[in-house]
Design an enzyme around this catalytic site. Structure first.
Site, mmCIF file in Angstrom:
data_model
loop_
_atom_site.group_PDB
_atom_site.id
_atom_site.type_symbol
_atom_site.label_atom_id
_atom_site.label_comp_id
_atom_site.label_asym_id
_atom_site.label_seq_id
_atom_site.Cartn_x
_atom_site.Cartn_y
_atom_site.Cartn_z
ATOM 1 N N ARG A 226 -35.293 36.628 -14.955
ATOM 2 C CA ARG A 226 -35.606 36.342 -13.546
ATOM 3 C C ARG A 226 -36.650 37.330 -13.029
ATOM 4 O O ARG A 226 -37.509 36.965 -12.226
ATOM 5 C CB ARG A 226 -34.339 36.408 -12.678
ATOM 6 N N LYS B 242 -42.544 24.693 -17.669
ATOM 7 C CA LYS B 242 -42.588 23.418 -16.944
ATOM 8 C C LYS B 242 -43.897 22.657 -17.208
ATOM 9 O O LYS B 242 -44.867 23.227 -17.720
ATOM 10 C CB LYS B 242 -42.415 23.698 -15.444
ATOM 11 N N ARG C 231 -44.935 33.865 -12.647
ATOM 12 C CA ARG C 231 -45.285 32.954 -11.550
ATOM 13 C C ARG C 231 -46.483 33.465 -10.751
ATOM 14 O O ARG C 231 -47.313 32.676 -10.299
ATOM 15 C CB ARG C 231 -44.066 32.722 -10.662
ATOM 16 N N HIS D 22 -38.758 27.914 -15.524
ATOM 17 C CA HIS D 22 -37.372 27.937 -15.038
ATOM 18 C C HIS D 22 -36.620 29.022 -15.790
ATOM 19 O O HIS D 22 -36.878 29.254 -16.968
ATOM 20 C CB HIS D 22 -36.686 26.596 -15.308
ATOM 21 N N TYR E 21 -30.904 19.542 -12.169
ATOM 22 C CA TYR E 21 -31.141 20.096 -10.827
ATOM 23 C C TYR E 21 -30.135 19.538 -9.803
ATOM 24 O O TYR E 21 -30.430 19.493 -8.607
ATOM 25 C CB TYR E 21 -32.582 19.828 -10.395
ATOM 26 N N PHE F 254 -36.849 18.192 -1.318
ATOM 27 C CA PHE F 254 -37.825 18.215 -2.410
ATOM 28 C C PHE F 254 -37.258 17.667 -3.719
ATOM 29 O O PHE F 254 -37.952 17.657 -4.740
ATOM 30 C CB PHE F 254 -38.343 19.647 -2.629
ATOM 31 N N GLU G 173 -26.667 25.551 -19.136
ATOM 32 C CA GLU G 173 -28.022 25.028 -19.340
ATOM 33 C C GLU G 173 -28.415 25.048 -20.821
ATOM 34 O O GLU G 173 -29.077 24.119 -21.298
ATOM 35 C CB GLU G 173 -29.016 25.827 -18.491
ATOM 36 N N THR H 125 -39.469 32.440 -6.683
ATOM 37 C CA THR H 125 -39.630 30.982 -6.757
ATOM 38 C C THR H 125 -40.980 30.545 -6.194
ATOM 39 O O THR H 125 -41.682 29.738 -6.794
ATOM 40 C CB THR H 125 -38.493 30.288 -5.972
ATOM 41 N N ASN I 233 -44.221 25.760 -10.399
ATOM 42 C CA ASN I 233 -44.169 27.221 -10.580
ATOM 43 C C ASN I 233 -43.913 27.645 -12.029
ATOM 44 O O ASN I 233 -43.397 28.726 -12.288
ATOM 45 C CB ASN I 233 -43.168 27.840 -9.603
#
Ligand code: ADP
Ligand code: MG
Length: 140
Positions: free
Chosen positions: A87, A11, A104, A117, A51, A59, A128, A93, A114
């Site tokens: 993950r 990100k 993270r 993704h 998203y 948010f 995706e 998260t 964070n």
């Protein structure tokens, strides 16, 4: 165990801090292979679509603005149980809840910023990946 593909994004908070190599190394050290990779930018339209499941959340607009605020790295990862493994190495998260040794925990600056993704299911991984890559850009 099944060889799977998952979708990963580095990100804008991480590209801004020059962490592309550090995060990529953590991914590769886990045994996952990066079989496609590109530096790009989100548009508001693409962020809102990507998203979409969060469109009713408070948010949402801030998240879309953040995701458009700088370059991102989009990647396809391949390996045994790739969805779950990615993950795991990402961590929770909220970086405050993330386990020691996760991306993270090490690099995220906040719940929103964070750093990474990762797809949350095999089904979403396929969707995706298709958002960003055509099959001829993926080289196992
Ligand atoms: P994950 O990225 O771990 O799958 P979610 O799908 O729940 O998490 O949320 C998508 C992204 O939205 C998060 O990675 C984070 O950047 C942002 N986000 C989630 N919850 C919040 C929140 N309460 N406040 C601000 N940003 C959030
Ligand atoms: Mg998610």
């Amino acid at each position: 165990m099944a060889v799977e593909r998952t979708f990963s994004m580095i990100k804008p908070d991480a590209t801004e801090r020059n962490l592309v190599g550090a995060i990529t190394t953590m991914i590769e050290d886990s045994g996952l292979r990066i079989i496609a990779s590109r530096r790009t930018r989100m548009t508001q339209e693409k962020a809102a679509e990507f998203y979409g499941v969060h469109s009713e959340r408070p948010f949402f607009q801030s998240l879309c603005d953040f995701m458009c605020s700088g370059p991102i790295i989009v990647q396809v990862l391949e390996g045994e149980n790739a969805v779950k493994k990615n993950r795991e190495i990402m961590g929770a998260t909220n970086p405050e809840d993330a386990e020691e040794g996760t991306i993270r925990k090490k690099h995220a600056v906040s719940l929103e910023k964070n750093s990474v993704h990762g797809s949350d299911s095999l089904e979403n991984a396929a969707i995706e990946i298709e958002h960003f890559f055509s099959e001829n850009e993926i080289h196992p």
